[in-house]
Motif scaffolding. Structure first.
Motif, mmCIF file in Angstrom:
data_model
loop_
_atom_site.group_PDB
_atom_site.id
_atom_site.type_symbol
_atom_site.label_atom_id
_atom_site.label_comp_id
_atom_site.label_asym_id
_atom_site.label_seq_id
_atom_site.Cartn_x
_atom_site.Cartn_y
_atom_site.Cartn_z
ATOM 1 N N LYS A 199 -13.470 0.426 -10.230
ATOM 2 C CA LYS A 199 -14.535 1.179 -10.889
ATOM 3 C C LYS A 199 -15.774 1.251 -10.003
ATOM 4 O O LYS A 199 -16.599 2.153 -10.162
ATOM 5 C CB LYS A 199 -14.912 0.527 -12.226
ATOM 6 C CG LYS A 199 -13.947 0.787 -13.365
ATOM 7 C CD LYS A 199 -14.546 0.251 -14.660
ATOM 8 C CE LYS A 199 -13.626 0.477 -15.843
ATOM 9 N NZ LYS A 199 -14.238 0.020 -17.112
ATOM 10 N N ASN A 201 -14.784 6.658 -6.690
ATOM 11 C CA ASN A 201 -14.463 6.689 -8.114
ATOM 12 C C ASN A 201 -15.714 6.885 -8.961
ATOM 13 O O ASN A 201 -15.663 7.521 -10.023
ATOM 14 C CB ASN A 201 -13.727 5.416 -8.511
ATOM 15 C CG ASN A 201 -12.351 5.337 -7.877
ATOM 16 O OD1 ASN A 201 -11.735 6.362 -7.584
ATOM 17 N ND2 ASN A 201 -11.877 4.136 -7.627
ATOM 18 N N VAL A 249 -4.241 9.834 -10.322
ATOM 19 C CA VAL A 249 -4.670 8.688 -9.521
ATOM 20 C C VAL A 249 -3.443 8.118 -8.823
ATOM 21 O O VAL A 249 -2.389 7.940 -9.448
ATOM 22 C CB VAL A 249 -5.318 7.585 -10.383
ATOM 23 C CG1 VAL A 249 -5.731 6.402 -9.505
ATOM 24 C CG2 VAL A 249 -6.523 8.121 -11.144
ATOM 25 N N LEU A 286 -9.042 3.311 -14.584
ATOM 26 C CA LEU A 286 -9.873 4.425 -14.116
ATOM 27 C C LEU A 286 -9.664 5.650 -15.003
ATOM 28 O O LEU A 286 -10.625 6.354 -15.361
ATOM 29 C CB LEU A 286 -9.524 4.771 -12.668
ATOM 30 C CG LEU A 286 -9.979 3.780 -11.592
ATOM 31 C CD1 LEU A 286 -9.407 4.174 -10.233
ATOM 32 C CD2 LEU A 286 -11.499 3.691 -11.532
ATOM 33 N N ILE A 305 -7.765 10.175 -6.006
ATOM 34 C CA ILE A 305 -8.196 10.450 -7.372
ATOM 35 C C ILE A 305 -8.542 11.931 -7.455
ATOM 36 O O ILE A 305 -9.303 12.447 -6.634
ATOM 37 C CB ILE A 305 -9.388 9.565 -7.807
ATOM 38 C CG1 ILE A 305 -9.771 9.853 -9.266
ATOM 39 C CG2 ILE A 305 -10.572 9.699 -6.870
ATOM 40 C CD1 ILE A 305 -10.700 8.813 -9.878
#
Length: 359
Positions: A125, A130, A150, A186, A240
């Motif tokens: 995180k 991210n 992801v 996430l 991501i």
């Protein structure tokens, strides 16, 4: 001084990371190591210059120990956190609280009742890439997110020279509960709780635990998320991706090197919009220069505040008087346990699993 014990050295990579990070906090220090594998625990205790305590009960009974850092197998985490809470020790767990929703809620009740400061280290995180992805989604720059992907993988199970222990592949839970957990939290952080999940796993190396896996998460509004993870992917860059009604965000690692904390210099970010393409690209590329404060630093700060309050008032602040962030952290850990339970059920049965079945 905050005095800490290390419970289990299951993942040496993470164990050494915690020990290394603690050097930055002169107000805290490790004073003992416990591991159910005495040979492993003794070796790591010697490496860190710490005494090894083979008796967990005796360790948790020590009045001079304020908290514990738990780096155990996913299957063992819940029981160790519960024991720490019953002993009144603050606890920091590595990634997972538990592997089922029922177990997670049970442990959470012990945490709340014991009024300890508890956190789960969800380190990805804090990665700048991210944080940028979350900012892009929450700002509305992408419109409504319709798909998220992801990928978090490495090649430790197949590398010619590796310290990857066979216990990771012979355990009840494999890559989903380790590298795969990062993608799950996430996704939950940005999209929330899905309605249903479908998991596909394989055992490329022939061991009992899955080493190559993917899952699809379905949401009530029609959004879909894909999380990929693997122990058998050579030089696989982290990725991501967010796709929305008005634009897309693509971020990830440029070099395929697996790190606990991805640096801004390792990452690439691209963004695409319609008439706002230039503006969106500029905004998305402005990643934070540094990650947010670590979970470890926030946890130590909370312990220090609790100690000071107890010294002055005779008791630490109850958890319901703490900043909302702390209760949210526990809720996030419970949500991850629910997702992991659903995914392993899906992998075992070969069918889609609805989360409402766990309510």
């Amino acid at each position: 001084m905050i005095r800490l014990a290390l419970l289990s050295c299951w993942n040496p990579y993470h164990t050494r990371s915690f020990v290394r990070d603690l050097v930055e906090f002169p107000e805290a220090r490790l004073v003992a190591v416990w591991d159910d594998d005495h040979e492993r625990g003794t070796a790591h205790a010697a490496e860190f210059g710490l005494p090894f305590e083979p008796n967990l009960t005796a360790l948790l009974d020590r009045a001079d120990i304020d908290g514990v850092i738990i780096d155990s197998s996913p299957a063992q985490a819940a029981s160790l956190i519960e024991l720490a809470a019953q002993a009144g020790k603050h606890a920091l767990a590595d990634q997972t609280l538990a592997m089922t929703l029922r177990e997670a809620e049970q442990v959470a009740s012990h945490i709340r009742r014991a009024n300890i400061r508890f956190a789960v280290d969800m380190s990805l995180k804090r990665w700048p890439v991210n944080l940028a992805a979350a900012n892009a989604a929450r700002s509305g720059a992408l419109g409504e997110v319709t798909c998220m992907r992801v990928r978090n993988a490495h090649h430790s199970a197949i590398a010619a020279t590796t310290s990857f222990a066979s216990r990771f592949l012979d355990a009840p839970y494999g890559v989903f509960s380790d590298l795969g957990a990062h993608g799950l939290y996430l996704t939950h952080d940005i999209l929330g709780r899905p309605d249903a999940v479908t998991a596909v796993v394989s055992r490329f190396t022939g061991h009992s635990a899955e080493d190559n896996a993917v899952c699809v998460l379905e949401y009530a509004n029609g959004t879909i998320a894909i999380c990929e993870t693997s122990y058998v992917a050579g030089q696989s860059p982290f990725a991501i991706e967010l796709y929305g009604t008005e634009g897309s965000f693509l971020g990830g690692g440029a070099n395929g090197i697996h790190r606990k904390l991805l640096q801004p210099s390792d990452a690439v970010v691209r963004a695409y919009g319609m008439e706002k393409q230039a503006e969106l690209a500029r905004d998305a590329s402005e990643m934070p220069d540094a990650a947010e404060p670590s979970t470890l630093s926030k946890w130590l700060e909370a312990i220090e505040l609790a100690k000071k309050r107890k010294e002055s008032n005779g008791s630490s602040a109850p958890n319901n008087e703490l900043p909302a962030e702390w209760n949210a952290r526990l809720d996030d850990a419970i949500a991850l346990a629910e997702l992991l339970e659903a995914l392993y059920l899906s992998a075992e049965t070969g069918r889609k699993v609805y989360l409402r079945d766990f309510e």
